[in-house]
Scaffold this motif. Sequence first.
Motif, PDB file in Angstrom:
ATOM      1  N   ASP A 112      -2.914   2.614  11.469  1.00  0.00           N
ATOM      2  CA  ASP A 112      -3.610   3.017  10.374  1.00  0.00           C
ATOM      3  C   ASP A 112      -3.241   2.277   9.160  1.00  0.00           C
ATOM      4  O   ASP A 112      -2.334   2.606   8.350  1.00  0.00           O
ATOM      5  CB  ASP A 112      -3.299   4.639  10.052  1.00  0.00           C
ATOM      6  N   ASP A 113      -3.796   0.995   8.989  1.00  0.00           N
ATOM      7  CA  ASP A 113      -3.800   0.169   8.120  1.00  0.00           C
ATOM      8  C   ASP A 113      -4.605   0.704   6.954  1.00  0.00           C
ATOM      9  O   ASP A 113      -6.008   0.300   6.749  1.00  0.00           O
ATOM     10  CB  ASP A 113      -3.807  -1.322   8.140  1.00  0.00           C
ATOM     11  N   SER A 114      -4.397   1.525   5.966  1.00  0.00           N
ATOM     12  CA  SER A 114      -5.239   2.395   5.177  1.00  0.00           C
ATOM     13  C   SER A 114      -6.617   1.343   4.540  1.00  0.00           C
ATOM     14  O   SER A 114      -7.565   1.843   4.810  1.00  0.00           O
ATOM     15  CB  SER A 114      -4.582   3.238   4.057  1.00  0.00           C
ATOM     16  N   LEU A 115      -6.156   0.490   4.020  1.00  0.00           N
ATOM     17  CA  LEU A 115      -7.053  -0.159   3.105  1.00  0.00           C
ATOM     18  C   LEU A 115      -7.064  -1.656   3.897  1.00  0.00           C
ATOM     19  O   LEU A 115      -7.718  -2.756   2.805  1.00  0.00           O
ATOM     20  CB  LEU A 115      -6.893  -0.102   1.621  1.00  0.00           C
ATOM     21  N   PHE A 133      -9.893  -1.742  -7.098  1.00  0.00           N
ATOM     22  CA  PHE A 133     -10.053  -2.143  -5.950  1.00  0.00           C
ATOM     23  C   PHE A 133      -9.749  -1.089  -4.681  1.00  0.00           C
ATOM     24  O   PHE A 133     -10.505  -0.605  -4.004  1.00  0.00           O
ATOM     25  CB  PHE A 133      -9.865  -3.577  -5.512  1.00  0.00           C
ATOM     26  N   TYR A 134      -8.386  -0.802  -4.745  1.00  0.00           N
ATOM     27  CA  TYR A 134      -7.651   0.056  -3.876  1.00  0.00           C
ATOM     28  C   TYR A 134      -8.210   1.419  -4.340  1.00  0.00           C
ATOM     29  O   TYR A 134      -8.300   2.275  -3.485  1.00  0.00           O
ATOM     30  CB  TYR A 134      -6.179  -0.251  -4.093  1.00  0.00           C
ATOM     31  N   GLY A 135      -7.849   1.893  -5.394  1.00  0.00           N
ATOM     32  CA  GLY A 135      -8.170   3.165  -5.907  1.00  0.00           C
ATOM     33  C   GLY A 135      -9.627   3.903  -5.547  1.00  0.00           C
ATOM     34  O   GLY A 135      -9.603   4.710  -5.276  1.00  0.00           O
ATOM     35  N   GLY A 136     -10.579   2.993  -5.786  1.00  0.00           N
ATOM     36  CA  GLY A 136     -11.938   3.423  -4.982  1.00  0.00           C
ATOM     37  C   GLY A 136     -11.931   3.655  -3.602  1.00  0.00           C
ATOM     38  O   GLY A 136     -12.704   4.276  -3.138  1.00  0.00           O
ATOM     39  N   MET A 137     -11.157   3.175  -2.826  1.00  0.00           N
ATOM     40  CA  MET A 137     -11.214   3.169  -1.253  1.00  0.00           C
ATOM     41  C   MET A 137     -10.319   4.264  -0.755  1.00  0.00           C
ATOM     42  O   MET A 137     -10.551   4.755   0.557  1.00  0.00           O
ATOM     43  CB  MET A 137     -10.560   1.860  -0.687  1.00  0.00           C
ATOM     44  N   GLY A 191      -2.010  -1.042   0.028  1.00  0.00           N
ATOM     45  CA  GLY A 191      -3.029  -0.557   0.486  1.00  0.00           C
ATOM     46  C   GLY A 191      -2.763  -0.163   1.879  1.00  0.00           C
ATOM     47  O   GLY A 191      -3.618   0.468   2.613  1.00  0.00           O
ATOM     48  N   ALA A 192      -1.534  -0.826   2.770  1.00  0.00           N
ATOM     49  CA  ALA A 192      -1.418  -0.599   3.939  1.00  0.00           C
ATOM     50  C   ALA A 192      -1.089   0.751   4.227  1.00  0.00           C
ATOM     51  O   ALA A 192      -1.347   1.496   5.224  1.00  0.00           O
ATOM     52  CB  ALA A 192      -0.589  -1.590   4.408  1.00  0.00           C
TER      53      ALA A 192
END
Length: 406
Positions: free
Chosen positions: A308-311, A19-23, A114-115
Amino acid sequence: MLTATLLVLFMTLPGLALFYGGMVRSKNILSVLMQCFAIAGLITLLWTIYGYSLVFDTTGMQAGVLNPSSFFGGLDKFMLSGITLESLVGTVPESVFATFQMTFAIITPALIVGAYAERMKFSATLLFMILWFTICYAPMAHMVWSGDGALMWDWGVLDFAGGTVVHINAGVAGLVAALVLGNRNGYGTTIMAPHNLGLTMIGGAMLWVGWFGFNAGSAVAAGSAAGMAMLVTQICTGTAALSWMFAEWITHGKPSLLGVVSGAIAGLVGITPACGTVGPAGALVIGVMAGVLCFYAATALKRRLGYDDSLDVFGVHCVGGIVGAVLTGIFAFPSMGGVWEPAESATIVGQLWIQTKGVLFTLVYTGVLTWIILKIVDAIVGLRVSAEQEEEGLDLSLHNERGYIL
């Protein structure tokens, strides 16, 4: 419980990792997968040595008495001492219960990844996770779940499967981490679109499936409570997926795959604290609210405040967790379709305050301590990769690997 335990582990590996890797961008996919995998191993070790004891050792606890044991357990269960073939928690072997709770302890710090994705050193991640698990996760789990004498248990906070312990806890930590590290280089001016939404959808679907172990398994029995938890989890998740999708459609003109998957995760988060007490109608309302509010938190609010909360760990997990935790105070009551059996003196207003107090305590406790932990880690090993490493991508600069052969 064996099956539920495997499902919760499946949520992290490979669910959350994909889930995270694709984003993230293609140059950083392996760094995210590496962090999730390493955290699974690290927390397994810490849980075995002292984590289970810090959470579930009840020595010195007494209902209504506030003492150090109200905040964290002792070390009577150090190295899983006392777990035998005969020891039980309720009606299940303690070995199974300990492993089930271990999988919760694994996914919670992994959510924080993810953040700050695409900019934290791997060494800093490991040290941060050791300290955060010890200082933030274990005490929060103890305060909510360890029984009479625990702080939030005695308050009467309803958190069936981890709204405060897992999602608000990890979500506010993610926000603090994003703020302390600062924005990614080029954030706001450089395109940082997800590189493979197919992976994200697959990971999100795995999270949806695995979440039934998370929520229904928290009943610690194959009975009616687990069955209701399963039903309301599905209702809330599907509703939230659609509410995020339509909110995005109305706001931006087009619905997106990332949006509908993110909405489903928001619904899963929202129902987590409520799944043991609310009924189908409450689940539907929580789903609508979680989908819409998390959408705006992850888009408009983030843009307005500029962090910038990345994901979107804060936007989905913290906000969704707050929505679910607070609304539990309303929809748990039988008069609102809930299945909770409140005390005769319990009122909706009173329970709303108890739920809100639990949320506020979690935000302050974890927010402040996460900031301190990050400052300690920064002083020891440094938090952030260099600008050159960030530009090259963490896959090559930190792990000497490529996710894709160009």
